[in-house]
Each structure stands twice: as C-alpha cells, then as structure tokens.
Design an enzyme around this catalytic site. Structure first.
Site, mmCIF file in Angstrom:
data_model
loop_
_atom_site.group_PDB
_atom_site.id
_atom_site.type_symbol
_atom_site.label_atom_id
_atom_site.label_comp_id
_atom_site.label_asym_id
_atom_site.label_seq_id
_atom_site.Cartn_x
_atom_site.Cartn_y
_atom_site.Cartn_z
ATOM 1 N N CYS A 182 45.301 22.214 51.907
ATOM 2 C CA CYS A 182 44.401 22.906 52.819
ATOM 3 C C CYS A 182 43.150 22.046 53.015
ATOM 4 O O CYS A 182 42.515 21.630 52.044
ATOM 5 C CB CYS A 182 44.028 24.265 52.235
ATOM 6 S SG CYS A 182 42.598 25.042 52.996
ATOM 7 N N GLU A 183 42.810 21.773 54.256
ATOM 8 C CA GLU A 183 41.668 20.894 54.508
ATOM 9 C C GLU A 183 40.333 21.576 54.233
ATOM 10 O O GLU A 183 39.296 20.921 54.188
ATOM 11 C CB GLU A 183 41.696 20.373 55.941
ATOM 12 C CG GLU A 183 41.486 21.401 57.019
ATOM 13 C CD GLU A 183 41.516 20.791 58.407
ATOM 14 O OE1 GLU A 183 40.790 21.296 59.278
ATOM 15 O OE2 GLU A 183 42.252 19.812 58.643
ATOM 16 N N HIS A 184 40.336 22.888 54.059
ATOM 17 C CA HIS A 184 39.089 23.602 53.815
ATOM 18 C C HIS A 184 38.670 23.565 52.350
ATOM 19 O O HIS A 184 37.476 23.514 52.041
ATOM 20 C CB HIS A 184 39.216 25.059 54.269
ATOM 21 C CG HIS A 184 39.520 25.195 55.733
ATOM 22 N ND1 HIS A 184 40.327 26.186 56.246
ATOM 23 C CD2 HIS A 184 39.138 24.432 56.778
ATOM 24 C CE1 HIS A 184 40.411 26.046 57.559
ATOM 25 N NE2 HIS A 184 39.705 24.992 57.907
ATOM 26 N N HIS A 185 39.657 23.614 51.430
ATOM 27 C CA HIS A 185 39.330 23.656 50.004
ATOM 28 C C HIS A 185 40.029 22.571 49.187
ATOM 29 O O HIS A 185 39.817 22.479 47.983
ATOM 30 C CB HIS A 185 39.700 25.030 49.415
ATOM 31 C CG HIS A 185 39.010 26.177 50.088
ATOM 32 N ND1 HIS A 185 39.607 26.936 51.076
ATOM 33 C CD2 HIS A 185 37.767 26.671 49.925
ATOM 34 C CE1 HIS A 185 38.764 27.868 51.495
ATOM 35 N NE2 HIS A 185 37.641 27.728 50.810
ATOM 36 N N GLN A 223 47.799 25.501 58.366
ATOM 37 C CA GLN A 223 49.190 25.820 58.677
ATOM 38 C C GLN A 223 49.423 25.963 60.176
ATOM 39 O O GLN A 223 50.474 25.560 60.690
ATOM 40 C CB GLN A 223 49.604 27.102 57.951
ATOM 41 C CG GLN A 223 51.077 27.441 58.134
ATOM 42 C CD GLN A 223 51.498 28.643 57.323
ATOM 43 O OE1 GLN A 223 50.955 28.892 56.241
ATOM 44 N NE2 GLN A 223 52.454 29.408 57.821
ATOM 45 N N HIS A 251 49.301 30.111 50.203
ATOM 46 C CA HIS A 251 48.091 29.298 50.154
ATOM 47 C C HIS A 251 47.317 29.577 48.864
ATOM 48 O O HIS A 251 46.872 30.702 48.626
ATOM 49 C CB HIS A 251 47.201 29.593 51.367
ATOM 50 C CG HIS A 251 47.785 29.133 52.664
ATOM 51 N ND1 HIS A 251 47.262 28.089 53.390
ATOM 52 C CD2 HIS A 251 48.866 29.566 53.350
ATOM 53 C CE1 HIS A 251 47.987 27.905 54.481
ATOM 54 N NE2 HIS A 251 48.966 28.794 54.487
ATOM 55 N N CYS A 253 44.441 28.721 48.206
ATOM 56 C CA CYS A 253 43.034 29.020 48.466
ATOM 57 C C CYS A 253 42.788 30.530 48.547
ATOM 58 O O CYS A 253 41.634 30.971 48.441
ATOM 59 C CB CYS A 253 42.558 28.336 49.744
ATOM 60 S SG CYS A 253 43.453 28.813 51.226
#
Length: 290
Positions: A182-185, A223, A251, A253
């Site tokens: 996940c590019e956010h976390h 995703q 996920h 996250c």
C-alpha cells in the site's frame, strides 16, 4: 506530425499547438494516475508530445518502443506522462533504477540501509544489538524485491507471446495470487485477481496474464489503480473485444492498524469493451470467476 493516442477508451486530441499538447499530456497523466505539477506541464514541448507513437493493433511488443529521436533525449522522455519505453506507468526514478551500474546499485542499497537504521533508532531500538545488526541491509534488499516491478517493462513481460488465433470466445485466468505494498502506509496487501478477455483473433500466452499482474503489483500501489492498470495494459496489447479484471484483497493497513478489522476484504473490478457494454457478457464472466 500530429498523433491521436488511445488509452483504454480515452482518446486524446491532436497536438497541433503547444497548448493542445500540454492538455493532452495532462489528460493522459490524470488517466494513468500520474500527478503533474504546473511547472512540469508547462515544460512539455510540442515536439515531445506530437512524436508519441500511435498504439495501433500490435504485431509484436515493440509497439511500446519510443521513436529513435526521443531515445536520445532522456530529459524530455522522463517528464512525458505517456509511457515511451514500455515500463507502463513508471515513476520518475524507474529508468534510473533500471539502468544503474553495480556500483550505483550498491550505493542505493547503502543509502536505504542507513535510512532503515535511522528508523530503528527513532522507534527506540538499538540497531547495534545482535538481532538487528543486519536488519537494515536485509530490509533494503527486501524492499527492492517487493518493488521489482519498477525494473520490469511490458516488452520483457510480453516477450513476443502474441499469437494470431481464430478464437473469439472468453479467455479467463482466475485466482492469480498478488502481493503488493500500500503506497499510503507501506504495509502489504495481498489477494487474488482474475483476468478475462474476449480475443479479436489474437491471443496472449496464458502465463503472461499472471506476469502482467505481477509486474504491476510489485510496485507501490492502491488496489483500485492496480486493477485498472492490468485491464488497460491488456487492452492496449491485444485490442480485444473486451477485458475484465476483478480483484479481492486483504489490506494490512486496516487489519494491523487503523480500524483493525481482520477478515475484511476489498473487491475492485474494471471492465472494458463488451464486458462494460453487454450485461450478459459481464454476468457470464462474474459467474465463472466465483
């Protein structure tokens, strides 16, 4: 020369003047999930935009190659949102990472290792204790593997596995395992993807569907974009009657942190061509991948 380029149903206007060229690039970048700053958008020249290759029905994966004139101008190519080198939605540093020497690669790993050591110190750990002595190096190498999709190009993945075949019925490869970050976390999400298409008298080697999914998943992702990228890439390669991709993933996250809901699944889909326009075709695909 003025070229119109089609990206999964998004047809860009001819680049007859600098303003139109920038507008076309901005639309393409938005569709592909690439953020363009005003400075970047204004710096794109007409020559770069108008010499973009037209993606007609392919005969070999060389359709992804850039014109010779642009290959000698890496600066122009790097800021162009259209994928000229076959990497398909690359980051700014993709070409640099792929083409670096052994010494440059070692320097990259050393820099990453130092960053991991700093993180260990910041969370209150002792990076010099026995269990963590080699952790920075291990994690740097692991992260390079987790993101190895940045070093792969569509040319290499497809590798001439396109075949003319008198077949116009649905082809599906289901339950392909995917692992991504996940590019956010920067925590994992993993699951399965099913890919289907209706050939237009041209088929792709079955293993290539899994390899395309692997290439895009081994990057920092969300995703929704991952699902779309697989579908649009396959549509660009084969120009079939339709493409359908459905993905189900868990996920971490939202399992390990945040709302902490183990067992939750995220389902995304992306349809093109007959799968989007014909409800019966879409229903058949969904029933076959259950």
């Amino acid at each position: 020369m003025s070229v119109q380029t089609n990206f999964g149903g998004h047809r860009l206007p001819p680049a007859d003047d600098p303003k139109t060229a920038v507008a076309a690039d901005a639309e393409s970048a938005a569709f592909r999930g690439i953020a363009m700053s005003p400075v970047t958008a204004s710096s794109i020249n007409t020559a770069t935009a108008t010499e973009s290759p037209e993606f007609s029905r392919p005969h070999t994966p060389s359709m992804f190659q850039a014109p010779d004139g642009l290959r000698s101008a890496p600066a122009a190519t790097a800021r162009h949102p259209i994928d000229l080198d076959g990497f398909s939605w690359p980051s700014i540093g993709t070409e640099e990472r792929r083409s670096e020497s052994a010494e440059e690669k070692a320097e990259r790993l050393k820099k990453m290792s130092g960053a991991v050591r700093t993180l260990l110190e910041c969370i209150g750990e002792d990076p010099d204790r026995e269990g963590l002595l080699k952790t920075p190096d291990r994690y740097a190498k692991a992260l390079m593997f987790f993101t190895k999709g940045y070093e792969e190009s569509m040319n290499e993945v497809v590798n001439d596995a396109l075949f003319d075949e008198d077949h116009e019925e649905m082809v599906i490869v289901r339950d392909i395992d995917i692992f991504s970050l996940c590019e956010h976390h920067l925590v994992p999400f993993c699951g399965k993807v099913s890919i289907g298409y209706i050939p237009n008298r041209r088929v792709l080697g079955l293993s290539k569907l899994a390899r395309i999914a692997e290439m895009f998943s081994r990057r920092l992702q969300v995703q929704e974009r991952l699902t779309k990228q697989i579908a649009v890439a396959l549509d660009k390669i084969l120009q079939p009657q339709g493409v359908a991709v459905i993905m189900e993933a868990s996920h971490q996250c939202m399992v390990m942190r945040g709302v902490q809901k183990p067992g939750s699944k995220t389902i995304t889909s992306f349809m093109l061509g007959r799968f989007r326009s014909d409800p019966k075709t879409r229903e058949e695909f969904l029933s076959l991948v259950k």
